[in-house]
Scaffold this motif. Structure first.
Motif, PDB file in Angstrom:
ATOM      1  N   ASP A  35      73.935 102.866  53.806  1.00  0.00           N
ATOM      2  CA  ASP A  35      74.809 102.531  52.528  1.00  0.00           C
ATOM      3  C   ASP A  35      76.039 102.358  52.531  1.00  0.00           C
ATOM      4  O   ASP A  35      76.874 101.245  52.145  1.00  0.00           O
ATOM      5  N   ILE A  36      76.613 103.500  53.201  1.00  0.00           N
ATOM      6  CA  ILE A  36      78.251 103.436  53.245  1.00  0.00           C
ATOM      7  C   ILE A  36      78.624 102.571  54.577  1.00  0.00           C
ATOM      8  O   ILE A  36      79.731 101.803  54.246  1.00  0.00           O
ATOM      9  N   LEU A  37      77.747 102.676  55.439  1.00  0.00           N
ATOM     10  CA  LEU A  37      78.374 101.807  56.614  1.00  0.00           C
ATOM     11  C   LEU A  37      78.384 100.290  56.306  1.00  0.00           C
ATOM     12  O   LEU A  37      79.278  99.570  56.550  1.00  0.00           O
ATOM     13  N   TYR A  38      77.304  99.864  55.562  1.00  0.00           N
ATOM     14  CA  TYR A  38      77.225  98.551  55.194  1.00  0.00           C
ATOM     15  C   TYR A  38      78.002  98.079  53.988  1.00  0.00           C
ATOM     16  O   TYR A  38      78.415  96.984  54.017  1.00  0.00           O
ATOM     17  N   GLN A  39      78.239  98.996  53.064  1.00  0.00           N
ATOM     18  CA  GLN A  39      78.894  98.747  51.514  1.00  0.00           C
ATOM     19  C   GLN A  39      80.115  99.024  51.326  1.00  0.00           C
ATOM     20  O   GLN A  39      80.876  98.743  50.541  1.00  0.00           O
ATOM     21  N   ASP A  40      80.829  99.833  52.167  1.00  0.00           N
ATOM     22  CA  ASP A  40      81.970 100.280  52.082  1.00  0.00           C
ATOM     23  C   ASP A  40      82.830 100.070  53.177  1.00  0.00           C
ATOM     24  O   ASP A  40      83.205 100.794  53.990  1.00  0.00           O
ATOM     25  N   PRO A  41      83.665  98.962  53.078  1.00  0.00           N
ATOM     26  CA  PRO A  41      84.426  98.522  54.376  1.00  0.00           C
ATOM     27  C   PRO A  41      85.990  99.415  54.177  1.00  0.00           C
ATOM     28  O   PRO A  41      86.422  99.786  55.151  1.00  0.00           O
ATOM     29  N   VAL A  42      86.365  99.763  53.236  1.00  0.00           N
ATOM     30  CA  VAL A  42      87.322 100.954  53.314  1.00  0.00           C
ATOM     31  C   VAL A  42      87.134 102.178  53.886  1.00  0.00           C
ATOM     32  O   VAL A  42      88.103 102.579  54.634  1.00  0.00           O
ATOM     33  N   ALA A  43      85.877 102.701  53.524  1.00  0.00           N
ATOM     34  CA  ALA A  43      85.493 104.011  54.198  1.00  0.00           C
ATOM     35  C   ALA A  43      85.512 103.895  55.542  1.00  0.00           C
ATOM     36  O   ALA A  43      85.528 104.716  56.377  1.00  0.00           O
TER      37      ALA A  43
ATOM     38  N   SER B 260      73.034  96.898  46.841  1.00  0.00           N
ATOM     39  CA  SER B 260      74.062  96.510  46.070  1.00  0.00           C
ATOM     40  C   SER B 260      74.481  95.127  46.256  1.00  0.00           C
ATOM     41  O   SER B 260      74.531  94.052  45.502  1.00  0.00           O
ATOM     42  N   GLY B 261      75.211  95.102  47.350  1.00  0.00           N
ATOM     43  CA  GLY B 261      75.718  93.913  47.714  1.00  0.00           C
ATOM     44  C   GLY B 261      74.813  92.654  47.806  1.00  0.00           C
ATOM     45  O   GLY B 261      75.259  91.570  47.411  1.00  0.00           O
ATOM     46  N   GLU B 262      73.842  92.801  48.452  1.00  0.00           N
ATOM     47  CA  GLU B 262      72.773  91.425  48.599  1.00  0.00           C
ATOM     48  C   GLU B 262      72.284  91.164  47.107  1.00  0.00           C
ATOM     49  O   GLU B 262      71.912  90.016  46.553  1.00  0.00           O
ATOM     50  N   ASN B 263      72.107  92.163  46.272  1.00  0.00           N
ATOM     51  CA  ASN B 263      71.504  91.867  44.968  1.00  0.00           C
ATOM     52  C   ASN B 263      72.632  91.279  44.106  1.00  0.00           C
ATOM     53  O   ASN B 263      72.242  90.189  43.461  1.00  0.00           O
ATOM     54  N   ILE B 264      73.826  91.711  44.291  1.00  0.00           N
ATOM     55  CA  ILE B 264      74.786  90.822  43.570  1.00  0.00           C
ATOM     56  C   ILE B 264      74.868  89.416  44.185  1.00  0.00           C
ATOM     57  O   ILE B 264      75.312  88.364  43.499  1.00  0.00           O
TER      58      ILE B 264
END
Length: 871
Positions: A408-416, A759-763
């Motif tokens: 979930d962090i690897l896919y959803q947090d490009p800053v991290a 969350s990204g795909e649901n949005i």
């Protein structure tokens, strides 16, 4: 009301869309007398075989016409009873004509009340073949016993799901896969029927087609695969082992340098052939500095099991361990046979110690097998040794899994995951790998001095794991990582193929021994290796005329709708809205096929695949050739500027994507086919089906990850704090909503959707409202142009059919095991929730179906996660 003039059909541009019922009725009497004359004539002479066949065909067609008229009348009658308005009637006269040997015309006149909510206007119904087939497809997909306001997914797809039971050889199958099969059949015809490409007469086309057909033929030649056995796999494995051990065999080195002396060479050899292990590199834009300058990214590796959760489940772990054991025994057996052959043919080599690898393998010692010095002096239980080594490999991989970043962090947090560093940081943290030597395998003249590390803690963790692991286990791990993917390219009669298949069946819930059509598999392999080459001919077959223009219009209309909606979004201030509008305007829209390689230019395609074999090699070598070519092509881009014409998907793929660093949305020709799109479908169908795909990809530019990239594709805070805080509240809302959805795990338990991961795909799916707005905005003009025509037998309004068209594309059956795997690894939610969870947040859906205030899919506004409007 505007005139609704005939439009050309899809198949024949000159064919009329509507027949003239009055003109046909004038000929009824003459046709009937002609029919009687023919019957009398036939009755007076013996029936020929052809006459018998024609009579049977005529009877069948007459029967079908009666059934169709009866069904249509029944639908209209049901419409009158259930949905009509008192005192408001609509009369329609329908003429259906069938011709075969004789011609019969039937006329059905029905009176129907206009349905709620908006009423069907008094206008003609399209009765062409294409319209009837489209209407029948929609009707057959529905389950009208379901309440659309309670379970819209089942209402829209229940009929399709009943008619398409899950094939035994598949863990998942839906409309995406069904369309992919249709596309594959087109490519199959191109590859098997040379006359289908007779109009391509250039020498470059000869080269391309020879490569495509050779690759396909090598895959279909199962007898040749079985004949070669494990030989091709053992060539790769032996190369890995030679490199790992260096020029001399090292069982247990006295120093760390000795222990890892060949690890770098072995990894470089594997990675250059697309075989993953320990870590991976990718070439992508530097999103923190210049998104169009391609730099080196360091990633954690893919795992032998789909996700880290599986390593904690004993039943799955034991299956995996047993499969590894079988693969190790295969290698051991092949070594023994090689030793016997060599001893027989060259006994002097054995006596001189030139046989490699040393027998027996795997090189495992232990309490029950004697000391290392005693190896070979007493009988060794090969199975017991392989089992013990397999157990250690699983433990080693489990450590790697635990050290990896959560998806979930690897896919959803490009800053991290953006952590630029000098290359020395990598070499210091992971001294077991000599990176200069590694890079020389891929780009000898272009050594990177900087790298972006997605998760720095993994690097140091990997170093510690390697130091604490036996060299034997590391070697076995490398062997297994190669054996798993490559075994699938062997003959199905080999033990290695059957071993890896056992894991596939377990993880996907596939029936044991159920194997799909070989041609389907081989077409998929051709597409994966030579997709842009195959795409040249696929596009010629499927994407002609106005397809690109009309598909692009749907997309651009949705972009305009999004821009118009920005001023009414309650969590976005004017400054951020202006910047969002500029980003939407700057998005590159790519539709149909790429310009690099140029699908319209055979020379461009031939050059792109110049290093790929296909026409002379066997299937195993062809696959490796394509993998090597891909890796080299990628590494050669290091340090260069992005090719804005390049695509990440080939033209026949049933998919689409948004690329944040490039700020582009891409829609291959493969997805611009039914049930998503057809160039002359009514607009309310196209905007509901393909429009959702388009709006989904556009919305990714503003989802939980995409919103962090500005219009140049750079990671930057370009929204105000007020807007960012408001978006976060909406994101928290949708995370909570989807985290409450669950699936059956197949064992009586539940597995909940990971709201953070999805969350990204649901949005992205919330963008459906933009497709709806885009359709309504163009409706008047589209209606006047005849692009909003009605379909026969559908007792639904255009608004309702828009949403039905959206829901239908997500029909999918899944085995519980495959569904669990998807929830753990896929950033997309299960199909049911992509439908019901999406319309839950769209008030226009409840309005279209007149849902009661107590309906499940018509919640109070405070429970909805409305992103693109006022809550």
């Amino acid at each position: 009301m505007a005139d609704w003039s005939p439009r050309p059909s899809t198949d024949q541009e000159t064919a009329p869309l509507l027949r003239n019922p009055d003109a046909e009725e004038d000929n009824v009497d003459n046709e009937e007398s002609t029919l009687m004359d023919r019957i009398n004539s036939v009755a007076q002479e013996p029936l020929t075989p052809l006459t018998k066949v024609l009579l049977v065909v005529a009877l069948i067609l007459l029967l079908l016409s009666s059934v169709f008229i009866g069904l249509f009348a029944g639908v209209q009658h049901k419409l009158n009873e259930e949905r009509g308005k008192p005192g408001e009637e609509l009369t329609s006269t329908i003429s259906v004509t069938f011709t075969a040997t004789s011609t019969s015309t039937s006329i059905a006149t029905t009176t129907a009340s206009a349905p709620l909510p908006t009423g069907i206007p008094e206008e003609p119904v399209c009765l062409t073949k294409d319209c009837v087939m489209l209407a029948a497809s929609i009707l057959s997909s529905l389950d009208t016993e379901q309440d659309p306001c309670e379970d819209f997914y089942e209402f829209s797809n229940g009929g399709w799901l009943r008619a398409h039971p899950l094939p035994a050889d598949k863990g998942s199958f839906g409309n995406f896969e069904a369309l992919a099969q249709d596309n594959e059949h087109i490519i199959q015809r191109i590859l098997e029927d040379k006359s289908s490409t007779a109009n391509f007469i250039t020498s470059y086309d000869d080269q391309i087609l020879a490569k495509l057909r050779g690759f396909y033929s090598s895959c279909m030649d199962e007898s040749r695969l079985d004949e070669r056995g494990h030989g091709p796999l053992m060539v790769i494995i032996n190369n890995i082992r030679r490199m790992f051990r260096g020029k001399e065999v090292v069982i247990k080195g006295d120093t760390e340098e000795d222990k890892f002396k060949g690890l770098t060479a072995a990894l470089a050899y594997m990675h250059s052939r697309g075989i993953g292990a320990l870590f991976s590199f990718d070439i992508e834009g530097d999103v923190g500095v210049d998104p169009n300058r391609l730099v080196l990214w360091f990633f954690q590796p893919s795992l032998g099991l789909p996700s880290k959760e599986y390593y904690e489940e004993e039943d799955i772990r034991m299956v995996y361990q047993s499969v590894i054991e079988r693969l190790l025994l295969v290698v051991n057996e092949e070594d023994e046979q090689n030793l016997q052959r060599t001893f027989k043919d060259s006994p002097a080599l054995v006596e001189q110690g030139h046989i490699w690898p040393p027998w027996p393998w795997p090189p495992w010692g232990g309490d029950d097998d004697g000391d290392d010095d005693d190896r070979g002096k007493k009988p060794i239980n090969k199975t017991k040794r392989a089992r013990k080594l397999a157990e250690e490999v699983v433990k080693f991989e489990s450590q790697i899994a635990r050290a990896s970043l959560d998806l979930d962090i690897l896919y959803q947090d490009p800053v991290a995951t953006y952590n630029p560093a000098p290359i020395s940081n990598l070499t210091i943290a992971l001294p077991q790998i000599h990176f200069n030597e590694y890079f020389s395998t891929f780009a000898p003249r272009n050594y990177p001095d900087r790298v972006i590390i997605t998760y720095p803690p993994y690097v140091s963790s990997l170093s510690k794991i390697l130091n604490s692991t036996s060299v034997d286990v590391i070697e076995a791990y490398l062997v297994v990582r190669a054996a798993f993917p490559l075994s699938s390219y062997l003959g199905m009669g080999t033990e290695a193929w059957q071993a890896q298949r056992t894991l596939v069946e377990t993880l996907n819930g596939i029936k044991k021994g159920a194997v799909g059509d070989r041609a389907e598999y081989c077409i998929g392999q051709v597409e994966g290796a030579l997709g842009f080459a195959a795409g040249r001919y696929f596009v010629n077959e499927t994407f002609s005329g106005e397809s690109k223009e009309k598909g692009t219009k749907v997309i651009t209309d949705i972009v305009k709708s999004f821009q118009n909606s920005l001023k009414s979004i309650d969590w976005m201030d004017d400054r951020s809205a202006k910047a969002a509008s500029e980003k939407a305007q700057a998005i590159r829209v790519k539709v149909g096929f790429p310009l690099s390689p140029d699908t319209t230019n055979p020379a461009s395609i031939a050059f792109y695949y110049a290093q790929v074999t296909g026409d002379k090699q066997t299937f195993f070598e062809n696959v490796l050739s394509a993998s090597v070519s891909t890796e080299i092509r990628n590494w050669l881009q290091l340090g260069k500027q992005r090719n804005v014409d390049a695509w990440e998907m080939y033209p026949s793929m049933v998919n689409a994507y948004f690329n944040p660093p490039a700020n582009e949305i891409v829609f291959p020709a493969g997805i611009l086919q039914p049930p998503f799109f057809k160039k002359d479908w009514p607009a309310y169908i196209s905007y509901g089906a393909f429009g959702h795909v388009a709006s989904h990809e556009l919305t990714h530019a503003f989802d939980s990850a995409g919103r962090l990239y500005n219009q140049q594709g750079k990671l930057e805070q370009w929204w105000t704090n007020y807007t960012s805080d408001g978006f976060q509240l909406k994101q928290d809302c949708i995370i909570k909503q989807f985290s409450e959805y669950s699936i059956d795990d197949g064992h009586g338990g539940k597995v909940y959707v990971n709201g953070n991961l999805t969350s990204g795909e649901n949005i992205g799916d919330t963008g459906l409202i933009q497709a709806y707005r885009a359709w309504t905005a163009q409706f008047t003009q589209s209606h006047e142009a005849g692009n909003e025509y009605l379909l026969p037998g559908l007792p639904y309004t255009r608004e309702q059919l828009f949403f039905i068209s959206f829901a239908r594309v997500w029909a999918r059956s899944m085995k519980p095991a495959a569904a669990v795997q998807r929830i753990r690894t896929d950033p997309h939610s299960p199909s049911k929730y992509r439908v019901d969870g999406t319309v839950f947040n769209i008030p226009e859906f409840a309005e279209a179906f007149k849902c009661s205030s107590k309906a499940k899919l018509n919640p109070p506004s405070e429970k909805q996660c409305i992103f693109w409007g006022k809550s």
